[in-house]
Design an enzyme around this catalytic site. Structure first.
Site, short mmCIF file in Angstrom:
data_model
loop_
_atom_site.label_atom_id
_atom_site.label_comp_id
_atom_site.label_asym_id
_atom_site.label_seq_id
_atom_site.Cartn_x
_atom_site.Cartn_y
_atom_site.Cartn_z
N ARG A 98 -12.26 10.15 -4.53
CA ARG A 98 -12.88 10.51 -3.25
C ARG A 98 -12.62 9.50 -2.14
NH1 ARG A 98 -15.29 12.98 -7.14
NH2 ARG A 98 -14.98 10.97 -8.13
N THR A 99 -12.79 8.22 -2.45
CA THR A 99 -12.64 7.22 -1.38
C THR A 99 -11.20 7.23 -0.88
OG1 THR A 99 -14.33 5.91 -2.47
CG2 THR A 99 -13.07 4.81 -0.76
N LYS A 127 6.17 -10.06 -9.66
CA LYS A 127 7.16 -11.16 -9.59
C LYS A 127 6.48 -12.48 -9.21
CE LYS A 127 10.64 -7.93 -7.85
NZ LYS A 127 11.42 -7.60 -6.64
N ARG A 148 -9.07 -1.30 -1.97
CA ARG A 148 -10.02 -1.29 -3.08
C ARG A 148 -9.45 -2.18 -4.17
NH1 ARG A 148 -12.96 3.60 -6.22
NH2 ARG A 148 -14.19 3.43 -4.34
N HIS A 185 -19.53 -1.77 -1.30
CA HIS A 185 -18.75 -0.56 -1.00
C HIS A 185 -19.29 -0.03 0.35
CE1 HIS A 185 -16.40 2.92 -1.43
NE2 HIS A 185 -16.69 3.28 -2.67
#
Ligand code: NCD
Length: 418
Positions: A98-99, A127, A148, A185
């Site tokens: 959803r986000t 790397k 996120r 959040h």
């Protein structure tokens, strides 16, 4: 929350990364807010405590206007041109449905071009590149980074990196935290608040089962008013690890006279953490912690006292080795909403959930989905509108949304239809 970054000899790469910013991260939130703003508007969106009630009202107003403009072809065309000169990077190294999608849809509504990195193994981090070098590279190509991460406080550290770059005359872009570890959040809290604002206007039947019936409801609930102030909000489930709960509880504490009820197992992993408790204490918010939706509060079962219920899933993917054995002794039935419990809730009280819900645990069984108080699908759609509003705010085009809205709907508004 004190961070692992502040220990003397950082152990992991995450700790080493954050150690660069540890001093700034460990300051109280009120000392940070100004650094995340520019000329009275949000520049970086990092934690819930950054929003004021005025900003929340403002964002809700812009979200309402964007959703109405989106109903007409002209309105859609206007919105599509608003930020067509901007590009966003969606840097999501933790699962998200959803986000991620609602941010992408929000970008698309406003004409922002999106690109994404979701799997760090496809980027140069394999790397040996640091996350900060990656973010700085993103800022070279894009105008906004929405991120996120499983690492708490990484988004905050990235905001400091951007501020340092700006100070030294380098390119710098806004950072939006779309979920940082078990920490915060802030845009989920925004959509949760937006959903509650719409529900407690008691206007649209889609947002509120009690729409237009406020007077009638007052026969049964004489103290019922519009708005978020003075109401009792319940949070049920994994309170300890729920970043959405932490962010939303902080935002609700901005409203006058709210009471919070936390329903969680009495286990250190699952019950409210000390940092949230301290934050609520500092703000003088009334709250209680109980171990079942049936636990009495002033003699009334908790479920019957709530004006809104926020369910959460148990985030078992974060279980530590000892948790599995200890959780086996907990009766989790106390943290599931059943149709019978829903029947005992107030007739207007919305049922929210940040989603995903856990079909195996069953904190909200699908039979509740048709209850007009079940807001979770609407809540997810609201996320798209309010995230679009946030982008319009950050890029300073919200006044253009307002102007276009008044041009489109001015007559209608003048006729008292607002
Ligand atoms: C939540 C999250 O990722 O914090 N979901 C979301 O963003 N809508 C909650 C969860 O994972 O349980």
């Amino acid at each position: 929350m004190s961070t692992a970054a502040s220990v003397d000899t950082p152990a992991t790469q995450d700790d080493r990364d954050l150690a660069l910013y540890a001093e700034r991260i460990d300051r109280p939130p009120q000392l940070k807010t100004a650094e995340f703003s520019r000329e009275g508007r949000l520049r970086h969106v990092i934690f819930g405590g950054q929003y004021s009630v005025d900003v929340l009202e403002d964002l809700a107003g812009t979200a309402d206007k964007i959703r109405l403009l989106s109903k007409s072809r002209d309105g859609q065309d206007f919105l599509l041109r608003l930020l067509a000169h901007k590009r966003a990077m969606l840097y999501f190294t933790q699962p998200s449905t959803r986000t991620f999608l609602s941010f992408m849809a929000a970008c698309q509504i406003l004409g922002v071009t999106c690109n994404e990195v979701r799997d760090p193994t496809t980027s140069s981090e394999t790397k040996g590149e640091t996350r900060f070098d990656s973010i700085r590279m993103f800022s070279s190509y894009f105008d906004l980074v929405i991120m996120r991460s499983p690492v708490a406080r990484l988004a905050e550290a990235c905001a400091y990196l951007m501020n340092d770059l700006e100070r030294s005359g380098n390119r710098s872009v806004p950072i939006i935290n779309a979920g940082s570890g078990a920490d915060e959040h802030p845009t989920q809290a925004l959509l949760d608040i937006y959903t509650l604002q719409r529900t407690f206007q008691f206007v649209s039947p889609k947002d509120s089962p009690a729409a237009t019936k406020l007077d009638k409801l007052r026969d049964e609930y004489p103290d019922l008013n519009t708005g978020l102030a003075g109401k009792t909000y319940g949070f049920c489930g994994d309170i300890g690890r729920g970043r959405t709960v932490r962010s939303l509880a902080s935002l609700l504490s901005l409203y006058e006279g709210v009471s919070l009820v936390f329903v969680a197992p009495d286990h250190p992993t699952l019950r409210m953490g000390d940092d949230l408790r301290q934050r609520l204490d500092r703000r003088g918010v009334r709250y209680v912690e109980v171990e079942s939706l049936e636990s009495p509060i002033n003699g009334v079962p908790a479920i019957e006292t709530l004006d809104a219920l926020y369910m959460t899933r148990i985030q078992k993917e974060h279980n530590a080795a000892a948790d599995d054995a200890e959780f086996a002794a907990i009766d989790f039935a106390n943290f599931k909403l059943t149709a019978e419990l829903a029947r005992r809730m107030k007739r207007y009280a919305p049922i929210l959930h940040p989603f995903p819900r856990d079909q195996h645990f069953g904190e909200i069984p699908p039979e509740i989905d048709n209850d007009p108080r079940a807001m979770y699908f609407r809540q997810a759609r609201n996320g798209m509108w309010v995230r679009a509003a946030l982008l319009a705010h950050v890029f300073n085009v919200d006044h253009r949304v307002a102007r276009c809205y008044h041009e489109h709907y001015g007559d209608w508004l003048a006729g008292g239809q607002a």
